[in-house]
Design a protein around this motif. Sequence first.
Motif, PDB file in Angstrom:
ATOM      1  N   GLY A 131      46.529  23.732  43.531  1.00  0.00           N
ATOM      2  CA  GLY A 131      45.777  24.872  43.021  1.00  0.00           C
ATOM      3  C   GLY A 131      44.724  24.492  42.001  1.00  0.00           C
ATOM      4  N   ASN A 132      44.598  23.197  41.691  1.00  0.00           N
ATOM      5  CA  ASN A 132      43.671  22.758  40.647  1.00  0.00           C
ATOM      6  C   ASN A 132      42.317  22.359  41.241  1.00  0.00           C
ATOM      7  OD1 ASN A 132      42.402  21.802  38.381  1.00  0.00           O
ATOM      8  ND2 ASN A 132      44.180  20.665  37.634  1.00  0.00           N
ATOM      9  N   PHE A 133      41.534  23.348  41.599  1.00  0.00           N
ATOM     10  CA  PHE A 133      40.219  23.107  42.185  1.00  0.00           C
ATOM     11  C   PHE A 133      39.247  22.537  41.152  1.00  0.00           C
ATOM     12  CE2 PHE A 133      42.240  25.898  45.147  1.00  0.00           C
ATOM     13  CZ  PHE A 133      41.781  25.470  46.378  1.00  0.00           C
ATOM     14  N   GLU A 134      39.441  22.868  39.879  1.00  0.00           N
ATOM     15  CA  GLU A 134      38.572  22.330  38.818  1.00  0.00           C
ATOM     16  C   GLU A 134      38.710  20.815  38.702  1.00  0.00           C
ATOM     17  OE1 GLU A 134      36.203  23.684  36.947  1.00  0.00           O
ATOM     18  OE2 GLU A 134      36.503  25.732  37.691  1.00  0.00           O
ATOM     19  N   GLU A 135      39.935  20.310  38.739  1.00  0.00           N
ATOM     20  CA  GLU A 135      40.150  18.865  38.669  1.00  0.00           C
ATOM     21  C   GLU A 135      39.492  18.177  39.862  1.00  0.00           C
ATOM     22  OE1 GLU A 135      43.761  15.572  38.532  1.00  0.00           O
ATOM     23  OE2 GLU A 135      44.155  17.539  39.394  1.00  0.00           O
ATOM     24  N   VAL A 136      39.668  18.747  41.036  1.00  0.00           N
ATOM     25  CA  VAL A 136      39.077  18.175  42.245  1.00  0.00           C
ATOM     26  C   VAL A 136      37.560  18.169  42.123  1.00  0.00           C
ATOM     27  CG1 VAL A 136      38.785  18.473  44.735  1.00  0.00           C
ATOM     28  CG2 VAL A 136      41.043  18.737  43.694  1.00  0.00           C
ATOM     29  N   TYR A 137      36.990  19.257  41.638  1.00  0.00           N
ATOM     30  CA  TYR A 137      35.540  19.316  41.472  1.00  0.00           C
ATOM     31  C   TYR A 137      35.063  18.223  40.504  1.00  0.00           C
ATOM     32  CZ  TYR A 137      30.867  20.617  40.209  1.00  0.00           C
ATOM     33  OH  TYR A 137      29.516  20.561  39.966  1.00  0.00           O
ATOM     34  N   ARG A 138      35.757  18.032  39.406  1.00  0.00           N
ATOM     35  CA  ARG A 138      35.364  17.007  38.436  1.00  0.00           C
ATOM     36  C   ARG A 138      35.302  15.634  39.103  1.00  0.00           C
ATOM     37  NH1 ARG A 138      37.716  13.223  35.492  1.00  0.00           N
ATOM     38  NH2 ARG A 138      39.843  13.765  36.108  1.00  0.00           N
ATOM     39  N   LEU A 139      36.318  15.301  39.892  1.00  0.00           N
ATOM     40  CA  LEU A 139      36.351  14.018  40.594  1.00  0.00           C
ATOM     41  C   LEU A 139      35.268  13.951  41.672  1.00  0.00           C
ATOM     42  CD1 LEU A 139      40.225  13.686  40.974  1.00  0.00           C
ATOM     43  CD2 LEU A 139      38.764  12.429  39.351  1.00  0.00           C
ATOM     44  N   VAL A 140      35.133  15.018  42.431  1.00  0.00           N
ATOM     45  CA  VAL A 140      34.148  15.054  43.523  1.00  0.00           C
ATOM     46  C   VAL A 140      32.733  14.921  42.973  1.00  0.00           C
ATOM     47  CG1 VAL A 140      33.090  16.634  45.203  1.00  0.00           C
ATOM     48  CG2 VAL A 140      35.560  16.232  45.241  1.00  0.00           C
ATOM     49  N   GLU A 141      32.437  15.629  41.903  1.00  0.00           N
ATOM     50  CA  GLU A 141      31.094  15.581  41.332  1.00  0.00           C
ATOM     51  C   GLU A 141      30.769  14.160  40.872  1.00  0.00           C
ATOM     52  OE1 GLU A 141      27.652  15.792  39.131  1.00  0.00           O
ATOM     53  OE2 GLU A 141      29.525  15.219  38.175  1.00  0.00           O
ATOM     54  N   ALA A 142      31.680  13.527  40.165  1.00  0.00           N
ATOM     55  CA  ALA A 142      31.461  12.163  39.676  1.00  0.00           C
ATOM     56  C   ALA A 142      31.386  11.158  40.832  1.00  0.00           C
ATOM     57  CB  ALA A 142      32.567  11.766  38.704  1.00  0.00           C
ATOM     58  N   GLY A 143      32.286  11.296  41.801  1.00  0.00           N
ATOM     59  CA  GLY A 143      32.299  10.376  42.937  1.00  0.00           C
ATOM     60  C   GLY A 143      31.071  10.508  43.819  1.00  0.00           C
ATOM     61  N   CYS A 144      30.599  11.723  44.016  1.00  0.00           N
ATOM     62  CA  CYS A 144      29.391  11.922  44.833  1.00  0.00           C
ATOM     63  C   CYS A 144      28.168  11.330  44.140  1.00  0.00           C
ATOM     64  CB  CYS A 144      29.185  13.400  45.143  1.00  0.00           C
ATOM     65  SG  CYS A 144      30.306  14.022  46.409  1.00  0.00           S
ATOM     66  N   GLU A 145      28.129  11.420  42.829  1.00  0.00           N
ATOM     67  CA  GLU A 145      27.031  10.793  42.080  1.00  0.00           C
ATOM     68  C   GLU A 145      27.050   9.285  42.288  1.00  0.00           C
ATOM     69  OE1 GLU A 145      23.630  10.550  40.158  1.00  0.00           O
ATOM     70  OE2 GLU A 145      24.619  12.478  40.506  1.00  0.00           O
ATOM     71  N   ARG A 146      28.219   8.690  42.219  1.00  0.00           N
ATOM     72  CA  ARG A 146      28.353   7.234  42.445  1.00  0.00           C
ATOM     73  C   ARG A 146      28.013   6.868  43.887  1.00  0.00           C
ATOM     74  NH1 ARG A 146      32.632   5.344  38.693  1.00  0.00           N
ATOM     75  NH2 ARG A 146      31.752   5.966  36.676  1.00  0.00           N
ATOM     76  N   LEU A 147      28.436   7.698  44.823  1.00  0.00           N
ATOM     77  CA  LEU A 147      28.130   7.416  46.226  1.00  0.00           C
ATOM     78  C   LEU A 147      26.627   7.469  46.462  1.00  0.00           C
ATOM     79  CD1 LEU A 147      28.937   6.816  49.131  1.00  0.00           C
ATOM     80  CD2 LEU A 147      29.397   9.267  49.433  1.00  0.00           C
ATOM     81  N   LEU A 148      25.967   8.443  45.883  1.00  0.00           N
ATOM     82  CA  LEU A 148      24.511   8.528  46.038  1.00  0.00           C
ATOM     83  C   LEU A 148      23.847   7.279  45.452  1.00  0.00           C
ATOM     84  CD1 LEU A 148      22.016   9.984  46.996  1.00  0.00           C
ATOM     85  CD2 LEU A 148      22.058  11.329  44.868  1.00  0.00           C
ATOM     86  N   GLN A 149      24.310   6.820  44.307  1.00  0.00           N
ATOM     87  CA  GLN A 149      23.772   5.587  43.713  1.00  0.00           C
ATOM     88  C   GLN A 149      23.993   4.399  44.651  1.00  0.00           C
ATOM     89  OE1 GLN A 149      25.744   5.221  39.909  1.00  0.00           O
ATOM     90  NE2 GLN A 149      24.706   7.014  39.065  1.00  0.00           N
ATOM     91  N   ARG A 150      25.181   4.332  45.243  1.00  0.00           N
ATOM     92  CA  ARG A 150      25.501   3.242  46.175  1.00  0.00           C
ATOM     93  C   ARG A 150      24.577   3.282  47.385  1.00  0.00           C
ATOM     94  NH1 ARG A 150      31.390   2.168  49.133  1.00  0.00           N
ATOM     95  NH2 ARG A 150      30.565   0.810  50.764  1.00  0.00           N
ATOM     96  N   ILE A 151      24.404   4.467  47.952  1.00  0.00           N
ATOM     97  CA  ILE A 151      23.537   4.613  49.125  1.00  0.00           C
ATOM     98  C   ILE A 151      22.110   4.209  48.791  1.00  0.00           C
ATOM     99  CG2 ILE A 151      22.476   6.312  50.677  1.00  0.00           C
ATOM    100  CD1 ILE A 151      25.224   7.807  50.603  1.00  0.00           C
ATOM    101  N   ARG A 152      21.633   4.675  47.657  1.00  0.00           N
ATOM    102  CA  ARG A 152      20.261   4.337  47.246  1.00  0.00           C
ATOM    103  C   ARG A 152      20.102   2.828  47.110  1.00  0.00           C
ATOM    104  NH1 ARG A 152      17.787   9.201  43.638  1.00  0.00           N
ATOM    105  NH2 ARG A 152      15.890   8.310  44.477  1.00  0.00           N
ATOM    106  N   ALA A 153      21.087   2.165  46.524  1.00  0.00           N
ATOM    107  CA  ALA A 153      21.022   0.716  46.339  1.00  0.00           C
ATOM    108  C   ALA A 153      21.131  -0.037  47.666  1.00  0.00           C
ATOM    109  CB  ALA A 153      22.126   0.260  45.386  1.00  0.00           C
ATOM    110  N   GLU A 154      22.071   0.373  48.514  1.00  0.00           N
ATOM    111  CA  GLU A 154      22.305  -0.338  49.776  1.00  0.00           C
ATOM    112  C   GLU A 154      21.223  -0.108  50.817  1.00  0.00           C
ATOM    113  OE1 GLU A 154      26.293   0.596  51.114  1.00  0.00           O
ATOM    114  OE2 GLU A 154      27.194  -0.541  49.462  1.00  0.00           O
ATOM    115  N   HIS A 155      20.493   0.998  50.678  1.00  0.00           N
ATOM    116  CA  HIS A 155      19.475   1.341  51.689  1.00  0.00           C
ATOM    117  C   HIS A 155      18.070   1.423  51.099  1.00  0.00           C
ATOM    118  CE1 HIS A 155      22.558   2.068  54.724  1.00  0.00           C
ATOM    119  NE2 HIS A 155      23.268   2.529  53.715  1.00  0.00           N
ATOM    120  N   SER A 156      17.914   0.929  49.888  1.00  0.00           N
ATOM    121  CA  SER A 156      16.607   0.901  49.204  1.00  0.00           C
ATOM    122  C   SER A 156      15.914   2.254  49.223  1.00  0.00           C
ATOM    123  CB  SER A 156      15.710  -0.169  49.835  1.00  0.00           C
ATOM    124  OG  SER A 156      16.324  -1.429  49.765  1.00  0.00           O
TER     125      SER A 156
END
Length: 157
Positions: A131-156
């Motif tokens: 039932g803790n959607f806030e905790e999931v959002y906190r993790l998802v928001e941070a992880g998606c930011e890191r994933l976007l950084q990874r994609i940008r780096a790996e694909h220029s």
Amino acid sequence: MVSVLFVCLGNICRSPMAEAVMRQKVSEAGLSNVISIDSAGTGDWHIGHQPHEGTRQLLDTRKISYHGQKARQIAAEDFNQFTYIVCMDTSNEKNVLAWEGAANASGTVFRFMTMLPEEQIADVPDPYYTGNFEEVYRLVEAGCERLLQRIRAEHSL
């Protein structure tokens, strides 16, 4: 085109939340024309359903669109269509790696929380049970930011 598939169990809580958050981040970065985002579940119980009410409420509060999202089950062809297949927990990662087509995957399969090692947890908790959607959002928001950084780096990008 770089493509990302988020995968959880039923595709109504965690993976659609990650899909919506990542879509917004990609759009804000002006990369919607080069990065596509989707989500799927390993189970088939919710096929065709919209995201869980808790996910919808949380996304509505943050003005993040989930328009048109419907649950679907991962398919063998996904392994050749997606650059990144991001599993929301260890169980789903194991199931995805055992899926028909996984052995010939052209993309990378990995667990979401590997992008957030400082959290020291292996899995994004399932809010369907907690039932803790806030905790999931906190993790998802941070992880998606890191994933976007990874994609940008790996694909220029």
